[in-house]
Design a protein around this motif. Structure first.
Motif, PDB file in Angstrom:
ATOM      1  N   GLU A   1       2.621   5.846  -3.147  1.00  0.00           N
ATOM      2  CA  GLU A   1       3.755   6.133  -4.030  1.00  0.00           C
ATOM      3  C   GLU A   1       4.961   6.657  -3.257  1.00  0.00           C
ATOM      4  O   GLU A   1       5.624   7.603  -3.644  1.00  0.00           O
ATOM      5  N   GLN A   2       5.230   5.977  -2.141  1.00  0.00           N
ATOM      6  CA  GLN A   2       6.384   6.320  -1.313  1.00  0.00           C
ATOM      7  C   GLN A   2       7.409   5.193  -1.379  1.00  0.00           C
ATOM      8  O   GLN A   2       7.076   4.037  -1.630  1.00  0.00           O
ATOM      9  N   ILE A   3       8.664   5.538  -1.123  1.00  0.00           N
ATOM     10  CA  ILE A   3       9.740   4.548  -1.138  1.00  0.00           C
ATOM     11  C   ILE A   3       9.723   3.773   0.180  1.00  0.00           C
ATOM     12  O   ILE A   3       9.591   4.365   1.258  1.00  0.00           O
TER      13      ILE A   3
ATOM     14  N   HIS B   1       0.838  -1.206   0.000  1.00  0.00           N
ATOM     15  CA  HIS B   1       0.000   0.000   0.000  1.00  0.00           C
ATOM     16  C   HIS B   1       0.877   1.262   0.000  1.00  0.00           C
ATOM     17  O   HIS B   1       0.585   2.238  -0.721  1.00  0.00           O
ATOM     18  N   THR B   2       1.938   1.235   0.792  1.00  0.00           N
ATOM     19  CA  THR B   2       2.850   2.384   0.868  1.00  0.00           C
ATOM     20  C   THR B   2       3.475   2.672  -0.492  1.00  0.00           C
ATOM     21  O   THR B   2       3.569   3.830  -0.909  1.00  0.00           O
ATOM     22  N   ARG B   3       3.874   1.638  -1.203  1.00  0.00           N
ATOM     23  CA  ARG B   3       4.574   1.840  -2.471  1.00  0.00           C
ATOM     24  C   ARG B   3       3.621   2.126  -3.629  1.00  0.00           C
ATOM     25  O   ARG B   3       3.863   3.017  -4.442  1.00  0.00           O
TER      26      ARG B   3
END
Length: 504
Positions: free
Chosen positions: A310-312, A304-306
């Motif tokens: 759209e976070q590393i 979900h984070t990636r």
């Protein structure tokens, strides 16, 4: 130490006389020599003691003579089958097949009987190998090095032209890859569903059935379709938007499927008698399903984070595989590949090419200098009667702490260990390279890469074994076989040299 009892000698069948094949004759010669090395190293006695202690722990009481004899034979079989399989570099099934059909291999493994040879299935060989522990394999290597390779009296008895020592040590680190697919986060969702459905199918087949809208195979097909959609979305317009939509479907599907998984797991856990599974099999299925259910939130959060946010995601927070927990991202920046997935391996050899220390790390590497310091302590402890003249490593090992450690040991033991580590500082490196001895040491160190490649080839890279414990065992066996092969090579070089001398 456990007591070894004398065993009745069994009647062996002599080998058939075969001529015309020099490779077969060389193989007989090599296996006879390895037999001799094992005898001088006293590895069979240690293997027997280990298997007797293991059997006593399993039974929880003193063993009868028949049980002791069985444990002793299994110890010998485990040692010899493990060494022979690594020496031939064969997979389990192929090795079991060749062992059943080759009297030479049966003789080496001590199962060549006159009337009927009782050989092993590949499951039995795997069981004998897995019975070993990383600690006992380390001890095997230490005994081989101490009693044979670094023992001047033994090498003289074995008719080696020279004895071997620990004067110059050359070390390096590498990555031992793990047999996993590329760790894409949304593929972990597929792995969780696929594996849990296989186990649910076993539960339902055993007699415990909870209502499900689809069969386990249909559930697997459903996630496969979503994975295909996700893969194809990369080539479309609005790829990010489509990937997010498909991922949301995956999350919903995962939650639905794992709900049915939990119901089956609870039913098996509460009423194992309703199934026809053994207690051990039922416990294994329950434990595996519990592991998968515990991973659910973390796997979804990382993906979900990636994908959605759209976070590393930093490497330390990633789950690389649901099957292998002790796997790390190792950035090496080598030609052709920048990042590898596995465990750090440390290896150190002496000047004649014999490996005297090795380590396969379970955790993230603390850094090459610390590995070098810990290795130096182990070598000085394990080979206390041997003198070290020089430590030769690449620039990754250069540090003030390592240099200070060597200086402290020199003061404490009144020794003269040279710190011949390649400096990180370019100016200092240029100055050191003016020394011809320093250049000679590092010219020799370059062949340590070949030794590492040789060990990797014996152990397989990526390693096929599951779990860090089993990989540590098989790396230790691979190191031992690499040292045995080096002994055979030196003996072969001596024979060739003598032949040329006689011909001249």
């Amino acid at each position: 130490m456990s007591k070894i009892i004398p065993m009745q000698a069994l009647l062996d069948k002599p080998l058939d006389i075969v001529s015309g094949n020099p490779d077969y004759e060389k193989l007989i010669f090599d296996l006879d020599l390895i037999d001799l090395f094992l005898s001088h190293a006293k590895l069979e006695e240690r293997a027997m003691e280990y298997f007797i202690a293991r059997a006593e722990k399993w039974h929880g009481k003193a063993l009868k003579n028949k049980q002791i004899e069985k444990a002793q034979r299994e110890g010998v079989w485990s040692l010899r089958c493990s060494i022979l399989r690594k020496f031939l570099n064969l997979p389990l099934r192929t090795f079991a097949l060749q062992l059943a059909g080759c009297p030479l291999f049966q003789r080496f493994c001590r199962i060549n009987r006159w009337l009927c040879t009782n050989t092993f299935s590949h499951q039995k060989i795997n069981e004998l190998e897995n019975a070993l522990s990383p600690e006992i394999v380390k001890e095997y290597n230490l005994m081989l090095n101490s009693n044979v390779i670094l023992n001047a009296e033994t090498t003289k008895k074995l008719k080696f032209e020279k004895s071997f020592d620990l004067e110059n040590l050359y070390g390096d680190t590498t990555c031992m890859k793990v047999n996993i697919h590329y760790p894409v986060d949304w593929l972990l969702i597929r792995d969780m569903i696929r594996t849990s459905m296989v186990l649910v199918h076993q539960i339902r087949k055993s007699g415990i059935k909870i209502r499900m809208p689809y069969s386990p195979s249909e559930c697997t097909s459903g996630i496969n379709k979503l994975c295909i959609e996700m893969h194809n979305s990369y080539r479309c317009k609005d790829a990010n938007k489509k990937r997010k939509a498909i991922f949301r479907k995956m999350k919903k599907y995962l939650k639905q499927v794992l709900g049915h998984v939990e119901s089956h797991m609870i039913a098996l856990k509460e009423s194992p008698a309703q199934s026809n599974l053994s207690h051990l099999a039922a416990t294994r299925i329950v434990n595996r399903l519990e592991e998968i259910l515990k991973m659910q939130e973390e796997v979804v959060r990382i993906a979900h984070t990636r994908i959605i946010k759209e976070q590393i995601v930093v490497s330390e927070d990633k789950i690389l595989s649901i099957y292998e927990s002790d796997v790390h991202v190792i950035t090496r920046n080598k030609a052709g590949i920048k990042v590898e997935f596995g465990n750090t391996m440390y290896l150190i050899e002496q000047q004649d090419g014999f490996i005297v220390d090795y380590l396969l790390l379970k955790d993230v590497s603390p850094g090459d200098p610390k590995l070098g310091i810990e290795s130096l302590d182990r070598i000085l402890k394990d080979y206390s009667n041997k003198k070290i003249k020089s430590m030769v490593f690449d620039r990754g090992f250069d540090s003030k702490d390592f240099k200070k450690k060597v200086e402290e040991l020199n003061e404490k033991n009144q020794s003269k260990i040279e710190y011949n580590v390649l400096p990180r500082n370019p100016i200092e490196l240029k100055e050191r390279m003016k020394d011809e001895n320093f250049k000679m040491y590092h010219k020799r160190r370059s062949s340590t890469e070949a030794k590492i490649a040789h060990v990797k080839r014996i152990a397989d890279n990526p390693m096929k074994q599951k779990g860090i414990r089993n990989r540590q065992v098989h790396l230790g066996l691979s190191v031992m076989v690499a040292n045995l092969k080096r002994l055979l090579m030196i003996m072969q070089e001596q024979k060739e040299k003598d032949r040329k001398t006689q011909a001249a």
